[in-house]
Design a protein around this motif. Structure first.
Motif, short mmCIF file in Angstrom:
data_model
loop_
_atom_site.label_atom_id
_atom_site.label_comp_id
_atom_site.label_asym_id
_atom_site.label_seq_id
_atom_site.Cartn_x
_atom_site.Cartn_y
_atom_site.Cartn_z
N LEU A 64 0.86 -1.17 0.00
CA LEU A 64 0.00 0.00 0.00
C LEU A 64 0.90 1.23 0.00
CD1 LEU A 64 -2.48 -1.12 2.80
CD2 LEU A 64 -2.99 -0.94 0.35
N PRO A 65 0.37 2.39 -0.40
CA PRO A 65 1.17 3.61 -0.28
C PRO A 65 1.72 3.75 1.14
CG PRO A 65 -0.76 4.04 -1.59
CD PRO A 65 -0.92 2.63 -1.06
N VAL A 85 -3.57 0.30 -8.76
CA VAL A 85 -3.98 -1.09 -9.05
C VAL A 85 -4.08 -1.93 -7.77
CG1 VAL A 85 -3.50 -3.19 -10.37
CG2 VAL A 85 -2.93 -0.95 -11.32
N GLY A 86 -2.99 -1.97 -7.00
CA GLY A 86 -3.01 -2.72 -5.74
C GLY A 86 -2.77 -4.20 -5.89
N ARG A 87 -2.36 -4.65 -7.07
CA ARG A 87 -2.05 -6.07 -7.24
C ARG A 87 -0.80 -6.21 -8.07
NH1 ARG A 87 -4.70 -11.02 -7.16
NH2 ARG A 87 -5.87 -10.09 -5.43
N HIS A 88 0.26 -6.71 -7.43
CA HIS A 88 1.55 -6.92 -8.09
C HIS A 88 2.12 -8.25 -7.59
CE1 HIS A 88 1.06 -2.69 -9.10
NE2 HIS A 88 0.83 -2.47 -7.82
N ASP A 89 3.15 -8.72 -8.28
CA ASP A 89 3.70 -10.04 -7.99
C ASP A 89 5.05 -9.93 -7.29
OD1 ASP A 89 3.89 -13.17 -8.91
OD2 ASP A 89 5.81 -12.15 -9.07
N MET A 138 1.55 -7.59 -12.31
CA MET A 138 1.37 -9.03 -12.49
C MET A 138 0.42 -9.56 -11.43
SD MET A 138 4.31 -11.93 -12.86
CE MET A 138 3.93 -13.61 -13.33
N ASN A 139 -0.54 -10.36 -11.86
CA ASN A 139 -1.62 -10.82 -10.99
C ASN A 139 -1.48 -12.32 -10.72
OD1 ASN A 139 -4.00 -11.21 -9.60
ND2 ASN A 139 -5.32 -10.93 -11.40
#
Ligand SMILES: [Zn+2]
Length: 196
Positions: A64-65, A85-89, A138-139
Motif C-alpha cells: 500500500l502507499p 492497481v493494488g495487485r503486483h507479484d 502481475m496478478n
C-alpha cells in the motif's frame, strides 16, 4: 531537476538512474501489461531489490502507499507513493529463455531476463544468474491449497505505480514479452516511465 520520461516499446527494456528522493511513475499504457522492475544500489550493486525480503519485512505480499520495498540487505530501497492497481507479484522471478522452452516449446524467445541484462550492462552491472524482480501489475493468485496461477492483470489503460528512491539507484524495467499466456492478456504492449 530536468524531467525525464520514456516509452518502453512492447517486449523491450529500459535502464536509468534514480537519485535518492526522486519519484518514478511506471504506467501501464494500454492495460494488462506486466513490467518487471529491478533496482540496484548505485554505489554497491551487490545490494538490490529483493521481493522475498520485502515479504518477510512487511509480513505480507501486497503493498500500500507508504510501504517500503526492501533490498537483499534488509534496507529500504524504495517507498510506494501511489498505486492505482493494488495487485503486483512478489514471487515469480523474471521470465528467461529457458522458461519459454520448457513451458511453451519456443526457442530464443525474448525475455525479461535478457531485457534487464541488456540495459544494466550500460551501467556496468554484470548479468546475475537470475533476476528476482518486483513484477508490477502481475496478478499471481495463490489459493488456500497452495496452487499458484498467473491471472489476467487487474491494471487498465493508464493505471500506474509511483515509487520514491530511498538511496541512489540504478533501475531496470522490462515490458514483459510473454504473449503466450494471460500474464499480459495474451498481448504485449508498452510501458511508460517518468521521473516526476
Ligand atoms: Zn517477463
Amino acid at each position: 531537476m530536468s524531467e525525464q520520461q520514456w516509452l518502453i516499446p512492447a517486449t523491450k527494456g529500459l535502464g536509468f538512474k534514480l537519485d535518492k528522493g526522486q519519484i518514478v511513475r511506471v504506467t501501464d499504457v494500454e492495460g494488462e501489461q506486466v513490467a518487471d522492475f529491478a533496482a540496484y544500489n548505485a554505489s554497491h550493486p551487490n545490494e538490490r531489490i529483493d521481493p522475498g525480503v520485502t515479504i518477510d519485512a512487511l509480513g505480507k505480499m501486497n503493498v500500500l502507499p507508504g510501504d517500503i520495498l526492501y533490498s537483499n540487505q534488509y534496507r529500504p530501497l524504495l517507498t510506494v507513493i501511489k498505486d492505482t492497481v493494488g495487485r503486483h507479484d512478489f514471487i515469480n522471478s523474471a521470465c528467461r529463455p529457458e522458461m519459454y522452452e520448457v513451458l511453451y516449446n519456443k526457442k530464443d524467445h525474448a525475455s525479461c531476463y535478457n531485457n534487464l541484462n541488456e540495459v544494466l550492462v550500460e551501467f556496468g552491472l554484470p548479468a546475475p544468474d537470475q533476476h528476482y524482480t518486483f513484477n508490477l501489475f502481475m496478478n499471481t493468485v495463490i489459493d488456500p491449497s497452495g496452487k499458484v496461477s498467473v491471472e489476467r492483470p487487474l491494471s487498465k489503460a493508464g493505471d500506474y505505480v509511483e515509487l520514491r528512491a530511498e538511496m541512489d539507484l540504478i533501475i531496470a524495467i522490462s515490458a514483459c514479452p510473454c504473449s503466450e499466456s494471460v500474464c499480459n492478456g495474451y498481448h504485449c504492449t508498452p510501458i511508460a516511465v517518468e521521473i516526476l
